[in-house]
Design a protein around this motif. Structure first.
Motif, PDB file in Angstrom:
ATOM      1  N   ARG A  36     -23.228  34.566  11.404  1.00  0.00           N
ATOM      2  CA  ARG A  36     -22.882  33.356  11.587  1.00  0.00           C
ATOM      3  C   ARG A  36     -22.538  32.928  10.031  1.00  0.00           C
ATOM      4  O   ARG A  36     -23.365  33.190   9.188  1.00  0.00           O
ATOM      5  CB  ARG A  36     -23.463  32.387  12.356  1.00  0.00           C
ATOM      6  N   ALA A  37     -21.461  31.988  10.141  1.00  0.00           N
ATOM      7  CA  ALA A  37     -21.364  31.330   8.839  1.00  0.00           C
ATOM      8  C   ALA A  37     -22.520  30.280   8.567  1.00  0.00           C
ATOM      9  O   ALA A  37     -22.903  29.433   9.510  1.00  0.00           O
ATOM     10  CB  ALA A  37     -20.024  30.512   8.873  1.00  0.00           C
ATOM     11  N   VAL A  38     -22.854  29.976   7.288  1.00  0.00           N
ATOM     12  CA  VAL A  38     -23.913  29.028   7.068  1.00  0.00           C
ATOM     13  C   VAL A  38     -23.196  27.582   7.296  1.00  0.00           C
ATOM     14  O   VAL A  38     -22.197  27.454   6.588  1.00  0.00           O
ATOM     15  CB  VAL A  38     -24.640  29.299   5.626  1.00  0.00           C
ATOM     16  N   GLY A  39     -24.049  26.844   7.597  1.00  0.00           N
ATOM     17  CA  GLY A  39     -23.747  25.339   7.693  1.00  0.00           C
ATOM     18  C   GLY A  39     -23.775  24.648   9.058  1.00  0.00           C
ATOM     19  O   GLY A  39     -24.177  25.346  10.118  1.00  0.00           O
ATOM     20  N   GLU A  40     -23.517  23.565   9.235  1.00  0.00           N
ATOM     21  CA  GLU A  40     -23.974  22.743  10.422  1.00  0.00           C
ATOM     22  C   GLU A  40     -22.906  22.937  11.517  1.00  0.00           C
ATOM     23  O   GLU A  40     -23.422  23.156  12.873  1.00  0.00           O
ATOM     24  CB  GLU A  40     -23.840  21.106  10.134  1.00  0.00           C
ATOM     25  N   ASP A  41     -21.637  23.162  11.396  1.00  0.00           N
ATOM     26  CA  ASP A  41     -20.806  23.435  12.178  1.00  0.00           C
ATOM     27  C   ASP A  41     -20.027  24.839  11.754  1.00  0.00           C
ATOM     28  O   ASP A  41     -18.938  24.717  11.160  1.00  0.00           O
ATOM     29  CB  ASP A  41     -19.532  22.300  12.461  1.00  0.00           C
ATOM     30  N   PRO A  42     -20.697  26.070  12.008  1.00  0.00           N
ATOM     31  CA  PRO A  42     -20.023  27.223  11.476  1.00  0.00           C
ATOM     32  C   PRO A  42     -18.799  27.514  11.952  1.00  0.00           C
ATOM     33  O   PRO A  42     -18.508  27.366  13.178  1.00  0.00           O
ATOM     34  CB  PRO A  42     -20.951  28.208  11.894  1.00  0.00           C
ATOM     35  N   SER A  43     -18.110  28.215  10.877  1.00  0.00           N
ATOM     36  CA  SER A  43     -16.514  28.318  11.330  1.00  0.00           C
ATOM     37  C   SER A  43     -16.635  29.718  12.242  1.00  0.00           C
ATOM     38  O   SER A  43     -15.435  29.825  12.733  1.00  0.00           O
ATOM     39  CB  SER A  43     -15.740  28.533  10.076  1.00  0.00           C
ATOM     40  N   ASN A 125     -13.960  48.686   5.564  1.00  0.00           N
ATOM     41  CA  ASN A 125     -12.787  49.493   4.951  1.00  0.00           C
ATOM     42  C   ASN A 125     -11.518  49.276   5.645  1.00  0.00           C
ATOM     43  O   ASN A 125     -10.399  49.594   4.884  1.00  0.00           O
ATOM     44  CB  ASN A 125     -13.019  51.021   5.488  1.00  0.00           C
ATOM     45  N   TYR A 126     -11.298  48.791   6.903  1.00  0.00           N
ATOM     46  CA  TYR A 126      -9.995  48.409   7.388  1.00  0.00           C
ATOM     47  C   TYR A 126      -9.628  47.180   7.155  1.00  0.00           C
ATOM     48  O   TYR A 126      -8.386  46.783   7.177  1.00  0.00           O
ATOM     49  CB  TYR A 126     -10.055  48.871   8.838  1.00  0.00           C
ATOM     50  N   VAL A 127     -10.642  46.246   7.187  1.00  0.00           N
ATOM     51  CA  VAL A 127     -10.184  44.653   7.195  1.00  0.00           C
ATOM     52  C   VAL A 127     -10.538  43.841   5.861  1.00  0.00           C
ATOM     53  O   VAL A 127     -10.103  43.073   5.363  1.00  0.00           O
ATOM     54  CB  VAL A 127     -10.923  43.608   8.234  1.00  0.00           C
ATOM     55  N   ASP A 128     -10.977  44.720   5.002  1.00  0.00           N
ATOM     56  CA  ASP A 128     -11.586  44.531   3.573  1.00  0.00           C
ATOM     57  C   ASP A 128     -12.594  43.287   3.656  1.00  0.00           C
ATOM     58  O   ASP A 128     -12.178  42.141   2.924  1.00  0.00           O
ATOM     59  CB  ASP A 128     -10.180  44.182   2.729  1.00  0.00           C
ATOM     60  N   VAL A 129     -13.276  43.450   4.579  1.00  0.00           N
ATOM     61  CA  VAL A 129     -14.300  42.246   4.801  1.00  0.00           C
ATOM     62  C   VAL A 129     -15.880  42.839   4.651  1.00  0.00           C
ATOM     63  O   VAL A 129     -15.998  43.620   5.435  1.00  0.00           O
ATOM     64  CB  VAL A 129     -14.145  41.495   5.972  1.00  0.00           C
ATOM     65  N   THR A 130     -16.421  42.222   4.024  1.00  0.00           N
ATOM     66  CA  THR A 130     -17.926  42.859   3.811  1.00  0.00           C
ATOM     67  C   THR A 130     -18.836  41.819   4.389  1.00  0.00           C
ATOM     68  O   THR A 130     -18.963  40.881   3.802  1.00  0.00           O
ATOM     69  CB  THR A 130     -18.307  42.982   2.247  1.00  0.00           C
ATOM     70  N   LEU A 131     -19.476  42.272   5.639  1.00  0.00           N
ATOM     71  CA  LEU A 131     -20.474  41.382   6.197  1.00  0.00           C
ATOM     72  C   LEU A 131     -21.765  42.063   6.284  1.00  0.00           C
ATOM     73  O   LEU A 131     -21.790  43.410   6.291  1.00  0.00           O
ATOM     74  CB  LEU A 131     -20.052  41.204   7.970  1.00  0.00           C
ATOM     75  N   PRO A 132     -22.746  41.260   6.091  1.00  0.00           N
ATOM     76  CA  PRO A 132     -24.220  41.786   5.863  1.00  0.00           C
ATOM     77  C   PRO A 132     -24.676  42.285   7.459  1.00  0.00           C
ATOM     78  O   PRO A 132     -24.341  41.679   8.139  1.00  0.00           O
ATOM     79  CB  PRO A 132     -24.752  40.754   5.352  1.00  0.00           C
ATOM     80  N   LEU A 133     -25.529  43.407   7.205  1.00  0.00           N
ATOM     81  CA  LEU A 133     -26.366  43.762   8.591  1.00  0.00           C
ATOM     82  C   LEU A 133     -27.246  42.707   8.679  1.00  0.00           C
ATOM     83  O   LEU A 133     -27.788  42.225   9.795  1.00  0.00           O
ATOM     84  CB  LEU A 133     -26.688  45.139   8.596  1.00  0.00           C
ATOM     85  N   ILE A 134     -27.969  42.601   7.382  1.00  0.00           N
ATOM     86  CA  ILE A 134     -29.379  41.581   7.565  1.00  0.00           C
ATOM     87  C   ILE A 134     -29.042  41.020   6.071  1.00  0.00           C
ATOM     88  O   ILE A 134     -28.972  41.786   5.148  1.00  0.00           O
ATOM     89  CB  ILE A 134     -30.533  42.508   7.626  1.00  0.00           C
ATOM     90  N   GLY A 135     -29.424  39.781   6.045  1.00  0.00           N
ATOM     91  CA  GLY A 135     -29.381  38.896   4.877  1.00  0.00           C
ATOM     92  C   GLY A 135     -28.246  38.019   4.856  1.00  0.00           C
ATOM     93  O   GLY A 135     -27.596  37.791   5.958  1.00  0.00           O
ATOM     94  N   THR A 136     -27.980  37.435   3.669  1.00  0.00           N
ATOM     95  CA  THR A 136     -26.717  36.483   3.339  1.00  0.00           C
ATOM     96  C   THR A 136     -25.868  37.182   2.389  1.00  0.00           C
ATOM     97  O   THR A 136     -26.270  37.853   1.651  1.00  0.00           O
ATOM     98  CB  THR A 136     -27.320  35.288   2.931  1.00  0.00           C
ATOM     99  N   THR A 138     -21.825  36.107   0.440  1.00  0.00           N
ATOM    100  CA  THR A 138     -20.432  35.161   0.614  1.00  0.00           C
ATOM    101  C   THR A 138     -19.335  36.164   1.036  1.00  0.00           C
ATOM    102  O   THR A 138     -19.032  37.107   0.267  1.00  0.00           O
ATOM    103  CB  THR A 138     -20.161  34.846  -0.676  1.00  0.00           C
ATOM    104  N   LEU A 139     -18.638  35.513   2.246  1.00  0.00           N
ATOM    105  CA  LEU A 139     -17.444  36.316   2.790  1.00  0.00           C
ATOM    106  C   LEU A 139     -16.502  35.742   1.862  1.00  0.00           C
ATOM    107  O   LEU A 139     -16.124  34.711   2.000  1.00  0.00           O
ATOM    108  CB  LEU A 139     -17.471  35.891   4.039  1.00  0.00           C
ATOM    109  N   THR A 154     -16.685  31.671   2.333  1.00  0.00           N
ATOM    110  CA  THR A 154     -17.803  31.286   3.330  1.00  0.00           C
ATOM    111  C   THR A 154     -19.043  31.941   3.200  1.00  0.00           C
ATOM    112  O   THR A 154     -19.156  33.239   3.213  1.00  0.00           O
ATOM    113  CB  THR A 154     -17.134  31.349   4.877  1.00  0.00           C
ATOM    114  N   PRO A 155     -20.012  31.224   3.039  1.00  0.00           N
ATOM    115  CA  PRO A 155     -21.389  31.967   2.946  1.00  0.00           C
ATOM    116  C   PRO A 155     -21.793  32.400   4.345  1.00  0.00           C
ATOM    117  O   PRO A 155     -21.760  31.461   5.363  1.00  0.00           O
ATOM    118  CB  PRO A 155     -22.445  31.130   2.387  1.00  0.00           C
ATOM    119  N   VAL A 156     -22.207  33.605   4.552  1.00  0.00           N
ATOM    120  CA  VAL A 156     -22.679  34.076   6.098  1.00  0.00           C
ATOM    121  C   VAL A 156     -24.186  34.473   6.091  1.00  0.00           C
ATOM    122  O   VAL A 156     -24.576  35.073   4.790  1.00  0.00           O
ATOM    123  CB  VAL A 156     -21.665  35.342   6.645  1.00  0.00           C
TER     124      VAL A 156
END
Length: 184
Positions: A36-43, A125-136, A138-139, A154-156
């Motif tokens: 999830r995005a970090v924050g009170e109301d995650p995007s 590789n396909y969307v060029d978005v790096t998301l963590p498996l574990i940890g935080t 910045t997307l 967005t920090p995730v």
């Protein structure tokens, strides 16, 4: 070791505890992995387990019809594993018990982790978005718009929940129960 008398039957304690834990975890449907995005109301957010897939972006739930069938399949699979493990553990000396206990829960639980890892690599590789498996992390997404680019930062955070670790323990207990029945 691990077997106790129960109405002239021997009780397989590890298999019984593991089976009951699986049933408990299925009934409460807690996610195993959270992104999830970090924050009170995650995007955006994603709550994932074999029997619960809940993804939301910008306040709207993502509805993919195929995921409903995946969730039902996961729910029925784990419920079946839990029930059969309990039955086999209550009557371990019966002929029907041997095939009911097994390594299915452990294999599926570990494969979920591997599938998440592979899915995140494919997304990178396909969307060029790096998301963590574990940890935080910045997307950073760049979206072309007319003659310019829109850059979204967005920090995730991502983590495995206690439910995943409990299912891993339950799966190991069921596997130990299978080994105990094999030895007898």
């Amino acid at each position: 070791m691990g077997l106790y008398n129960f109405n002239r039957e021997k009780l397989n304690i590890p298999g019984l505890i593991g089976g009951l834990m699986v049933i408990y975890l299925v009934l409460f449907m807690e996610p195993w992995w959270v992104l999830r995005a970090v924050g009170e109301d995650p995007s955006f957010y994603a709550y994932i387990s074999p029997f619960k897939i809940d993804i939301g972006i910008m306040g709207r739930t993502v509805d993919i019809p195929l995921l409903k069938y995946v969730v039902i399949s996961g729910l029925l699979t784990y419920l079946w594993i839990g029930i059969t493990s309990v039955i086999a553990s209550l009557f371990p000396s019966r002929n029907f018990s041997r095939p009911l206990l097994g390594f299915r829960a452990l294999i599926i639980t570990l494969s979920i982790f591997i599938t998440l890892y592979i899915g995140l690599r494919v997304a990178r590789n396909y969307v060029d978005v790096t998301l963590p498996l574990i940890g935080t992390e910045t997307l950073v997404m760049t979206i072309p718009y007319q003659d310019a680019n829109i850059v979204i930062t967005t920090p995730v955070e991502a983590y495995l929940t206690q439910a995943y670790y409990l299912m891993l323990v339950a799966s190991i207990l069921i596997a130990i129960g299978k080994i105990i029945i094999w030895r007898k």
